[in-house]
Design an enzyme around this catalytic site. Sequence first.
Site, short mmCIF file in Angstrom:
data_model
loop_
_atom_site.label_atom_id
_atom_site.label_comp_id
_atom_site.label_asym_id
_atom_site.label_seq_id
_atom_site.Cartn_x
_atom_site.Cartn_y
_atom_site.Cartn_z
N GLN A 150 0.85 -1.20 0.00
CA GLN A 150 0.00 0.00 0.00
C GLN A 150 0.88 1.24 0.00
O GLN A 150 0.39 2.35 -0.10
CB GLN A 150 -0.88 0.02 1.25
CG GLN A 150 -1.83 -1.17 1.35
CD GLN A 150 -2.43 -1.26 2.75
OE1 GLN A 150 -3.44 -0.64 3.04
NE2 GLN A 150 -1.81 -2.04 3.62
N HIS A 188 -1.38 1.70 -4.26
CA HIS A 188 -1.77 3.11 -4.15
C HIS A 188 -0.85 4.06 -4.91
O HIS A 188 -0.79 5.25 -4.62
CB HIS A 188 -1.83 3.50 -2.66
CG HIS A 188 -2.96 2.81 -1.94
ND1 HIS A 188 -2.97 2.59 -0.58
CD2 HIS A 188 -4.11 2.28 -2.42
CE1 HIS A 188 -4.10 1.96 -0.26
NE2 HIS A 188 -4.80 1.76 -1.34
N SER A 197 -2.66 -1.04 9.39
CA SER A 197 -3.77 -1.03 10.34
C SER A 197 -4.99 -1.76 9.78
O SER A 197 -5.96 -1.97 10.48
CB SER A 197 -4.15 0.42 10.67
OG SER A 197 -4.54 1.09 9.49
P1 NAD Z 1 -1.63 3.08 8.74
O1 NAD Z 1 -0.92 4.34 9.11
O2 NAD Z 1 -3.11 3.05 8.78
O3 NAD Z 1 -1.11 1.91 9.71
C1 NAD Z 1 0.23 1.74 10.00
C2 NAD Z 1 0.41 0.49 10.79
O4 NAD Z 1 1.80 0.30 10.95
C3 NAD Z 1 -0.20 0.53 12.18
O5 NAD Z 1 -0.98 -0.63 12.39
C4 NAD Z 1 1.01 0.54 13.10
O6 NAD Z 1 0.81 -0.16 14.31
C5 NAD Z 1 2.04 -0.16 12.25
N1 NAD Z 1 3.43 0.12 12.59
C6 NAD Z 1 3.97 1.25 13.11
N2 NAD Z 1 5.30 1.09 13.27
C7 NAD Z 1 5.59 -0.17 12.83
C8 NAD Z 1 6.80 -0.92 12.76
N3 NAD Z 1 7.96 -0.41 13.13
N4 NAD Z 1 6.73 -2.19 12.27
C9 NAD Z 1 5.54 -2.72 11.87
N5 NAD Z 1 4.38 -2.05 11.93
C10 NAD Z 1 4.40 -0.79 12.41
O7 NAD Z 1 -1.07 2.66 7.33
P2 NAD Z 1 -1.63 1.65 6.23
O8 NAD Z 1 -2.40 0.55 6.86
O9 NAD Z 1 -0.53 1.37 5.30
O10 NAD Z 1 -2.72 2.49 5.42
C11 NAD Z 1 -2.63 3.84 5.18
C12 NAD Z 1 -2.28 4.32 3.79
O11 NAD Z 1 -1.19 5.18 4.02
C13 NAD Z 1 -1.75 3.36 2.79
O12 NAD Z 1 -2.59 3.41 1.73
C14 NAD Z 1 -0.41 3.91 2.31
O13 NAD Z 1 -0.44 4.14 0.94
C15 NAD Z 1 -0.30 5.22 2.92
N6 NAD Z 1 1.02 5.60 3.46
C16 NAD Z 1 2.17 5.23 2.82
C17 NAD Z 1 3.42 5.58 3.35
C18 NAD Z 1 4.65 5.14 2.61
O14 NAD Z 1 4.62 4.99 1.40
N7 NAD Z 1 5.75 4.92 3.31
C19 NAD Z 1 3.51 6.30 4.53
C20 NAD Z 1 2.32 6.69 5.16
C21 NAD Z 1 1.07 6.31 4.61
#
Ligand code: NAD
Length: 229
Positions: free
Chosen positions: A86, A104, A171
């Site tokens: 994602q 995404h 999440s």
């Molecule tokens: P989310 O923010 O809803 O959930 C993040 C999850 O990661 C949480 O459950 C949290 O507990 C967990 N987490 C935090 N630190 C962690 C670690 N060190 N190891 C493992 N897990 C950890 O994000 P989501 O479920 O990916 O959905 C949100 C949307 O946000 C996605 O569609 C994505 O495209 C986008 N997003 C992408 C990025 C990126 O590309 N790096 C960054 C932020 C959001």
Amino acid sequence: MKRIVVFSGAGMSAESGLKTFRDSGGLWEEYDIHEVATPEAWEINPELVLDFYNQRREQVLQSKPNAAHHAIVALEKKFDVVVVTQNIDNLHELAGSTNVIHLHGEILKARSVKNSDKLYNVNGPLSIHDRADDGSPLRPHVVWFGEDVPMYELGKTIIQSADILIIVGTSLNVFPAAGLVLHAKEESRKILIDPNEISIGSFPNLIKVQEKAGSALPRAVNDLLSNNH
Ligand code: NAD
């Protein structure tokens, strides 16, 4: 060769310094989704939308894959591995994963607002004056809230084909992507890695590891490489 599908979310890149969205300290505490990540936001204030994604791109360009990204690459020695992510960052690819599907979109790409097939690599800030070669403005190549997820069907087919599914750092709150995991075969083995308690309902053959990806994934990978799975 058995197929391992890794379904990753923002938590996968958290230890590379990229913020998640929904955690405390996450991006949605600083920004309003409706103002920066929807088609309506683009209509109303494209500069603000571009600014938000320019900052995301800048941070991605400064970050490096972490131990969890590298561990997934090691799985390719023994398994047919597909990463369905994602995330819009490129850290799976930078680590060396060879088969990555971005549900995404990708922050290091932009596309014509009129023709979604016209893609361009972007390594710096996008401005409202940037144009595709069809003359129309360029937008970030990301899926906004309220938009279709063009890679959904491909993601579903891949998850259905998994012998082992590793769900990591998500999440499972953003739909339709989160619903993809429910298409895994009943008999497939599932490993869910996240430091928070993730509610996934009753899901057969599921092992939950409530820990960060950077420590839990290398261990899970060692186990998968050293045992007969
Ligand atoms: P989310 O923010 O809803 O959930 C993040 C999850 O990661 C949480 O459950 C949290 O507990 C967990 N987490 C935090 N630190 C962690 C670690 N060190 N190891 C493992 N897990 C950890 O994000 P989501 O479920 O990916 O959905 C949100 C949307 O946000 C996605 O569609 C994505 O495209 C986008 N997003 C992408 C990025 C990126 O590309 N790096 C960054 C932020 C959001």
